[in-house]
Design an enzyme around this catalytic site. Structure first.
Site, PDB file in Angstrom:
ATOM      1  N   GLU A  99     -34.628  -8.761  44.550  1.00 49.98           N
ATOM      2  CA  GLU A  99     -33.883  -7.485  44.878  1.00 49.98           C
ATOM      3  C   GLU A  99     -34.129  -5.981  46.110  1.00 49.98           C
ATOM      4  O   GLU A  99     -33.721  -5.594  47.034  1.00 49.98           O
ATOM      5  CB  GLU A  99     -32.257  -7.966  45.088  1.00 49.98           C
ATOM      6  CG  GLU A  99     -30.805  -7.639  43.669  1.00 49.98           C
ATOM      7  CD  GLU A  99     -30.348  -9.114  45.362  1.00 49.98           C
ATOM      8  OE1 GLU A  99     -29.584  -8.660  46.043  1.00 49.98           O
ATOM      9  OE2 GLU A  99     -30.553 -10.285  44.963  1.00 49.98           O
ATOM     10  N   SER A 374      28.233  -6.072  14.332  1.00 51.77           N
ATOM     11  CA  SER A 374      29.556  -6.155  12.634  1.00 51.77           C
ATOM     12  C   SER A 374      26.986  -6.071  11.828  1.00 51.77           C
ATOM     13  O   SER A 374      27.011  -5.781  10.884  1.00 51.77           O
ATOM     14  CB  SER A 374      29.286  -7.146  12.353  1.00 51.77           C
ATOM     15  OG  SER A 374      30.660  -7.338  12.446  1.00 51.77           O
TER      16      SER A 374
END
Length: 623
Positions: A99, A374
């Site tokens: 690169e 409940s």
């Protein structure tokens, strides 16, 4: 001077002045470009310092180390960063050879490379060759879009020069190797190595694998190892030749590497589970660390959870079965949520916030939004009464219609026994004794008891209607399971948690769960409550929760008062209960209860789902 000579002189003067004007304008433009190049990059770097901190996929693990999620980045990819020291020298040198050979000698721009590329493109009448350095590539990827024009190239050059002034070479190279796109949604060499080769330690890479990785950046879609055709292998072999020419490998090593054939990694397509659990874990991690959710997703964190994958799978498989749920409404599906806690460790072993939860969906398991009915009686009525020492399971309680100021609760079936013992009152979920008990114990004492179990009620809930689970805001399944876990564990409170530990991208441990057990209620109260709740399952309203191991628990139902609807119309169905080592809470209902969407089924449906899920959970443990 003749007329002809005068015209020639004037023409020459015109050409000279025109050339001079062009030269002046060109010089000004060149000067402007130079100023732009030297100023723009520094300004951008100063304005966006966060760009130099690469987002990294955080990882969420189950209690056994199984990877549950690698969280995708905003660009819908994955990145795991690595320091240069973690990378083999050959990998770094190969990328430089392919690169940017003069990386260590230029200051961001490789002028010979630019000139060579310009000459090549002129001869070929194309723009096929570029002169971009690694620094330019990094600048482009971090700060610029993909448009190809002169202004973008100037910006790229300016940013590259600024990066070289701001950062040392090693840091630029490390950023580049972690930032670069490597195909198939992978960013950086570490993520690519794991994706293509199943390798997590970069120094284990072989020569041919290093060449394959270095081949990718020129064309990630066509040169990655999984790309179709021979182009990928051809590019890899070209890289191997470059490696040999640069003296990085021998001719024999090159030949051996060229003979290698890529074999795709077998990736088990594990079924995605635990969307709701991930949501809860990330929110808990955010609370514990003070970090925003987006930072936790993209900061490279490792979050270890208490999830048991077998239990989570069992939970979600049961939720996929429509037989366990009441019929859907006209416009909505009946929803549900469930949380399961190991009350010996505090781990939330499984959790779901809906029947088909997805990313970003409503997490009903952790939102305090539903009336517990409940199922709240053990927390606010019977628990405080037992803890006061004035009442026991066999204490006789009045069961008659009474009015408390403007509050006049009644038994659901309209039947009153005159008196009934506490255990039977809970077993059959009789309302009148529960409200009377709360009145005797005192609302302040009852609220204090509930807070010890992890349910802190707001000021609006300072009234007797809380005796039957009528809360101002509501409560979540996780909070209900937390409360019942205190009864299950002999009166000790151990904070329910989804997160065991959090480690940052540098490996620093930010948080570790430290179990702190507190005896918040007496063992006598917890034992008495467990005995009563087992009766509620064995002989009472929770019968459908029975299993082949002891179960203690309580149902809960809230009714919907809908105009024009006669007969039973329920809004919320609950069952909260526990086995010797797991506590769980189940809720069912519609997100919006109305005349078109309500339930006629009772809380036995929730109890039945509890049994189905828990049986599967225990079966998964035996496998």
């Amino acid at each position: 001077m003749s007329r002809l000579d005068t015209r020639v002189v004037r023409k020459l003067q015109h050409v000279f002045y025109t050339a001079f004007d062009i030269a002046v304008v060109s010089a000004i433009l060149l000067l402007a470009m130079l100023v732009y190049v030297h100023q723009y990059g520094g300004a951008v770097l100063g304005r966006y310092p966060e760009k130099l901190k690469l987002p990294e996929s955080s990882v969420i693990l189950a209690s056994d180390g199984t990877v549950l999620r690698r969280i995708p980045l905003p660009e819908s990819g994955y990145r795991t960063t690595a320091r240069l020291e973690e990378m083999p020298e050959l990998l770094v040198e190969t990328f430089l050879a392919v690169e940017d050979q003069r990386f260590y000698s230029h200051q961001g721009l490789d002028y010979p490379g630019i000139l060579r590329a310009a000459l090549h493109n002129t001869v070929q009448l194309s723009a096929s060759e570029g002169g971009s350095t690694i620094t330019q590539q990094l600048a482009r990827n971090l700060y610029l879009d993909r448009d190809k024009n002169m202004l973008r190239k100037l910006k790229e050059a300016s940013l590259a020069l600024a990066l070289e002034k701001r950062l040392p070479k090693q840091e630029i190279l490390q950023l580049y190797l972690n930032q670069i796109y490597m195909g198939h949604g992978q960013y950086g060499v570490k993520s690519a190595a794991e994706y293509y080769f199943g390798i997590t330690q970069l120094k284990e890479l072989e020569i041919w694998q290093i060449a394959a990785l270095a081949a990718i950046p020129k064309g990630p879609s066509v040169y990655n190892p999984e790309a179709e055709g021979e182009r990928s292998k051809g590019r890899r072999d070209l890289v191997l030749q470059i490696m040999q020419q640069r003296g990085l490998i021998t001719h024999a090593e090159m030949a051996a590497a060229m003979s290698k054939e890529f074999q795709p990694v077998e990736r088990a397509k594990a079924e995605r589970i635990g969307d709701s659990y991930m949501d809860a874990a990330l929110k808990e991690a955010s609370r514990l660390t003070g970090q925003p959710l987006e930072e936790l997703r993209t900061g490279g964190y490792t979050i270890v959870t208490g999830m048991n994958p077998g239990a989570q799978q069992a939970l979600e498989e049961s939720f996929d079965n429509p037989d366990f749920f009441p019929p859907d409404g006209t416009t909505q599906q009946v929803e549900a949520a469930m949380a399961i806690i190991n009350h010996h460790t505090g781990d939330v072993v499984a959790l779901t916030g809906g029947r088909h939860p997805g990313k970003g969906g409503t997490n009903r398991a952790i939102i305090d939004a539903r009336q517990p009915g409940s199922a709240f009686k053990p927390i606010i009525d019977y628990g405080p009464a037992l803890e006061s020492g004035r009442f026991a399971p066999d204490s006789m309680l009045p069961d008659r219609k009474e009015t408390y100021g403007d509050y006049s609760p009644g038994n659901l079936n309209g039947i009153y026994r005159g008196q009934v013992n506490m255990s039977l009152a809970l077993q059959h979920s009789i309302n009148a004794p529960a409200v009377w008990l709360l009145k005797q114990v005192g609302i302040a004492n009852a609220r204090s008891f509930a807070a010890k179990l992890g349910v802190a009620l707001p000021p609006e809930d300072n009234n007797l209607s809380i005796a039957l689970g009528g809360l101002h805001t509501g409560v979540s399944p996780l909070k209900m399971a937390q409360a019942y876990s205190v009864f299950a564990s002999g009166g000790t409170f151990l904070e329910a948690h989804t997160v065991r530990s959090i480690t940052d991208a540098e490996g620093k441990r930010l948080y570790t769960y430290s179990p702190i057990q507190r005896q918040v209620i007496s063992q006598r109260t917890a034992a008495s409550m467990t005995a009563m709740l087992r009766n509620a399952v064995n002989y009472g309203t929770g019968a459908k929760a029975r299993m082949n191991i002891p179960v203690a628990g309580k149902t809960g139902t809230t009714q919907a008062d809908l105009p024009g609807i006669t007969g039973k119309a329920n809004r919320d169905l609950w069952f909260v209960g526990y086995t010797p080592d797991l506590t769980a809470a189940v809720w069912m209902g519609f997100d919006r209860t109305d005349k078109d969407n309500y339930m006629t089924a009772g809380s036995g449906k929730a109890a039945g789902l509890f049994s189905a899920v828990m049986n599967k959970v225990y079966a998964s443990r035996r496998r």
